[in-house]
Every structure is written in C-alpha cells, then in structure tokens.
Design a protein around this motif. Structure first.
Motif, short mmCIF file in Angstrom:
data_model
loop_
_atom_site.label_atom_id
_atom_site.label_comp_id
_atom_site.label_asym_id
_atom_site.label_seq_id
_atom_site.Cartn_x
_atom_site.Cartn_y
_atom_site.Cartn_z
N ASP A 113 0.70 -1.06 -0.03
CA ASP A 113 0.10 0.05 0.06
C ASP A 113 0.92 1.16 -0.01
OD1 ASP A 113 -2.11 -1.58 0.16
OD2 ASP A 113 -2.70 -1.46 2.16
N THR A 114 2.02 1.37 0.72
CA THR A 114 2.86 2.40 0.78
C THR A 114 3.63 2.63 -0.65
OG1 THR A 114 3.37 2.00 3.04
CG2 THR A 114 4.93 3.41 1.77
N GLN A 115 4.02 1.50 -1.18
CA GLN A 115 4.51 1.63 -2.50
C GLN A 115 3.40 2.42 -3.45
OE1 GLN A 115 5.57 -2.32 -3.53
NE2 GLN A 115 7.47 -2.28 -2.88
N ARG A 116 2.27 1.87 -3.39
CA ARG A 116 1.27 2.32 -4.34
C ARG A 116 0.95 3.89 -4.44
NH1 ARG A 116 -2.29 -0.97 -3.15
NH2 ARG A 116 -1.56 -2.66 -4.35
N CYS A 117 0.72 4.12 -2.81
CA CYS A 117 0.37 5.35 -2.63
C CYS A 117 1.45 6.48 -2.82
CB CYS A 117 -0.01 5.46 -1.17
SG CYS A 117 -0.23 7.05 -0.36
N MET A 118 2.61 6.14 -2.66
CA MET A 118 3.93 7.15 -2.85
C MET A 118 4.02 7.32 -4.48
SD MET A 118 5.58 8.23 -0.33
CE MET A 118 7.43 8.59 -1.05
N ILE A 119 3.86 6.09 -5.30
CA ILE A 119 3.91 6.20 -6.56
C ILE A 119 2.69 7.36 -7.05
CG2 ILE A 119 3.89 5.06 -8.91
CD1 ILE A 119 5.26 2.91 -7.27
N HIS A 120 1.59 6.86 -6.65
CA HIS A 120 0.49 7.58 -7.15
C HIS A 120 0.52 9.15 -6.88
CE1 HIS A 120 -2.62 4.32 -7.69
NE2 HIS A 120 -1.85 4.41 -8.41
N LEU A 121 1.28 9.37 -5.56
CA LEU A 121 1.46 10.92 -5.07
C LEU A 121 2.31 11.24 -5.95
CD1 LEU A 121 1.43 10.71 -1.37
CD2 LEU A 121 -0.33 11.78 -2.78
N TYR A 163 2.15 20.79 -1.17
CA TYR A 163 1.24 20.07 0.01
C TYR A 163 1.55 18.46 -0.53
CZ TYR A 163 -2.76 17.61 1.64
OH TYR A 163 -3.41 16.96 2.26
N LEU A 164 1.43 18.09 -1.69
CA LEU A 164 1.80 16.67 -2.18
C LEU A 164 3.10 16.30 -1.63
CD1 LEU A 164 -0.10 16.72 -5.65
CD2 LEU A 164 -0.77 15.67 -3.38
N LEU A 165 4.33 17.08 -1.86
CA LEU A 165 5.55 16.64 -1.34
C LEU A 165 5.70 16.56 -0.07
CD1 LEU A 165 7.48 19.24 -3.73
CD2 LEU A 165 7.45 16.72 -3.71
N ARG A 166 4.60 17.43 0.91
CA ARG A 166 4.81 17.10 2.35
C ARG A 166 3.87 15.67 2.79
NH1 ARG A 166 3.11 22.53 2.54
NH2 ARG A 166 1.02 21.78 3.21
N LYS A 170 5.54 12.60 4.65
CA LYS A 170 4.92 11.97 5.94
C LYS A 170 4.88 10.56 5.57
CE LYS A 170 2.13 15.86 7.49
NZ LYS A 170 0.72 16.37 7.64
N LYS A 171 4.76 10.04 4.27
CA LYS A 171 4.69 8.70 4.14
C LYS A 171 5.83 7.99 4.24
CE LYS A 171 0.17 8.44 2.71
NZ LYS A 171 -0.70 7.46 3.31
N LEU A 172 7.30 8.92 3.87
CA LEU A 172 8.20 8.05 4.16
C LEU A 172 8.59 8.03 5.59
CD1 LEU A 172 10.94 9.97 1.38
CD2 LEU A 172 10.18 7.67 1.66
N GLY A 173 8.37 9.10 6.25
CA GLY A 173 8.40 9.02 7.76
C GLY A 173 7.66 7.66 8.29
N TYR A 174 6.58 7.53 7.79
CA TYR A 174 5.60 6.37 8.08
C TYR A 174 6.69 4.87 7.76
CZ TYR A 174 1.74 3.25 8.00
OH TYR A 174 0.90 2.11 8.46
N MET A 189 15.70 8.17 -0.70
CA MET A 189 14.35 8.50 -1.39
C MET A 189 13.76 9.94 -0.80
SD MET A 189 12.15 4.91 -1.06
CE MET A 189 12.85 4.26 0.56
N ASP A 190 14.20 10.37 0.27
CA ASP A 190 13.94 11.73 0.62
C ASP A 190 14.94 12.67 -0.25
OD1 ASP A 190 12.81 13.62 2.56
OD2 ASP A 190 14.94 14.05 2.98
N GLU A 191 15.92 12.18 -0.51
CA GLU A 191 16.92 13.01 -1.43
C GLU A 191 16.12 13.32 -2.81
OE1 GLU A 191 20.64 11.42 -1.99
OE2 GLU A 191 21.27 11.98 0.14
N ARG A 192 15.49 12.24 -3.39
CA ARG A 192 14.45 12.45 -4.51
C ARG A 192 13.55 13.35 -4.38
NH1 ARG A 192 18.17 10.68 -6.20
NH2 ARG A 192 18.20 12.70 -7.27
#
Length: 308
Positions: A113-121, A163-166, A170-174, A189-192
């Motif tokens: 779910d995290t992979q899919r959510c991050m890629i969609h974002l 907003y989407l970057l923030r 948060k998803k990375l922190g999660y 990934m945060d560097e990206r």
C-alpha cells in the motif's frame, strides 16, 4: 511544442502553425503600406527625401539587432532551463519509483500500500505542477491519485504541489517508523523528494520573475521607431522596391520581438511552449506500468505537428 520535421523550401514560405506571422502581420502590413505611401511621394516629388541618408539606419539597425539578440538569448535560456527542470522531474519520478519498488518491503500489505500510495502521489505531483504553472484547475487529474481522506485538506492548500510533497514526506516517515526500509534507503528516497522540491521552486522562479519591463519597453520602442523611419532613408535609393525591403525587415525585427516574448514564459499552451501535458502523461504511463498496471492511458500524439 512544434515537433514536425523541417518543411521543404516551398512549404516553409506558407507554414503558419508555430509561426509568429499571425501575431505580427498588422505591424508588417502597416510598415509596408507606409513604405508604399512614402515611395509614391518620392516618385511624385523626387526631391522630397533627397537629404536622407541610409547611414543612421545602418547604425541603428546594428544596435537594434544587438538588443533583440540579447533578449532572445535571455528568453531562450529561460525556455531551456524550464525544459531541463522537467527533464530532471522525469528522472526523479522514475528513480523514486524504482527505489520504492526495490527497497520498500512488499511482503506485507502495508508495504504494498505504501508503494502504491507514494507512486500515485508522484504522478499527482507531476499533474499538480503542470496545472499550477499554467493556472488551470488540477482536480480532475490529481484527485484520482490521492486518497479520498486528503481531498478536503488538499483543496484548502495554497500550493498544491508543495502539499503533495509534504504528504509524500509523511509517507516516508511512516515507512521508517514501521521499518519498511532501511534508514539509508529512506534517506536516498528523501533526496529524490528534495530534488522534486528544487524543480518546483525553480519553475516558480521562472514563472514569477519576468524579464525587466524597462528592457522590454526599450526593445519595443526601438523596433517601432526604426521600422517607421526606415522608409524615409530607403525611398530615394530603392524607389518602388522600398515596401518590399521594409516589409521583410519589419517581419524580421517584429518576428524576433514576438518570438522572444512568447518563449519568455515557457509553461503556456502556445505552439512554441513546452509540452507539459505530454511530459506529465509520459511520467504517468511509466509509473503506472512500473506498478504492474495494464489499463494505461494512451500516449499523447502530436496534433498538426504540435505537442501540448
């Protein structure tokens, strides 16, 4: 952006798509008619403009060419920098997707779910950036890639791409708190995300920092004054050829002026602007394909030799 091949010698004289002729033909026609009037006066009264010399127009023409050259270089530099920034965004989106799919634990439902959510974002950020730069409504392209629970806060955001970057941060922190990946890969990934933030800020800088108005005004005034005065210096020596010569010179100078003005803001929808819609669609297709989806949107094909 124009993507057609260079037309042949015959078609190049009549090609209007992507040309500045529709924008400058009133000025060129006015100069041509003025030149014809002055030529008629010179033909009827040969002594009307005998005292005029072409030397001042030669010097002024050189100065005007330098002014236009500097302005065109500055405008093209902005256009090329914007294209480089969107090329960087393509790189960042693909790299982040590869890292997410390679280093986020996909053995669990929460990891997938995290992979899919991050890629969609990431896809949503690309569309949001395009709409922000063009001043259009982003919701139809963005909301389908963002979870419904964020829609209200997303619509209240003053800067949607930020907003989407923030949200991605948060998803990375999660992911870090749930140990879905190592700290080193989370940092990579945060560097990206940082690089995508740089792209956003640089595009906003280009859009919000136009060329100095005084410089543009100087070029406009000099171009008009030169083209209006030129027939007086050429009528004595060229006669009835003066309208043709003045029309060609007016087309060149007014055309350079109009072209540089058009590409000063490279994010619009004019034929010579960047194809942001096509670039966004390319990123969307690449990232959805990386997720393993098969129902992909179609590529955007050029229309009349132009990509939007």
């Amino acid at each position: 952006m124009i993507v057609r091949q260079t037309p042949n010698a015959f078609k190049i004289l009549f090609t209007l798509r992507g040309s500045v002729i529709p924008h400058i033909y009133p000025q060129v026609l006015l100069i041509t008619l003025l030149s014809a009037l002055i030529s008629a006066v010179q033909h009827g009264i040969p002594s009307s403009f005998e005292s005029y010399s072409t030397a001042p127009f030669t010097l002024l023409g050189i100065a005007l060419s330098l002014f236009l050259g500097f302005r065109n270089n500055a405008s093209y530099q902005r256009w090329w920098e914007a294209r480089g920034l969107w090329g960087q965004l393509v790189f960042d989106a693909r790299s982040l997707t590869r890292q997410l799919l390679s280093f986020i634990d996909e053995e669990t439902e929460i990891g997938r779910d995290t992979q899919r959510c991050m890629i969609h974002l990431t896809i949503a950020f690309t569309h949001a950036l395009r709409h922000r730069l063009r001043g259009t409504a982003p919701w139809q392209d963005v909301e389908r890639f963002v979870e419904p629970e964020y829609h209200i806060s997303m619509r209240q955001a003053g800067n949607l791409p930020e907003y989407l970057l923030r949200l991605m941060g948060k998803k990375l922190g999660y992911s870090r708190r749930h140990q879905l990946s190592s700290d080193l890969m989370i940092q990579n990934m945060d560097e990206r995300l940082t690089s995508m933030t740089i792209v956003l800020a640089a595009c906003e800088r280009i859009q919000n920092t136009p060329l100095p108005f005084a410089y543009i005004l100087l070029v406009h005034r000099t171009t008009y004054l030169y083209c209006f005065m030129l027939p007086f210096g050429l009528a004595t020596s060229l006669g009835w050829v003066t309208p043709l010569v003045c029309g060609v010179i007016a087309y060149t100078f007014f055309g350079l002026d109009a072209l540089s003005e058009e590409i000063t803001d490279p994010f619009g929808v004019a034929p010579n602007h960047l194809p942001l819609t096509t670039l966004s669609r390319t990123i969307e297709i690449n990232l959805l394909e990386a997720l393993g989806e098969t129902d992909l949107p179609s590529d955007i094909a050029p229309q009349d030799g132009c990509l939007q």
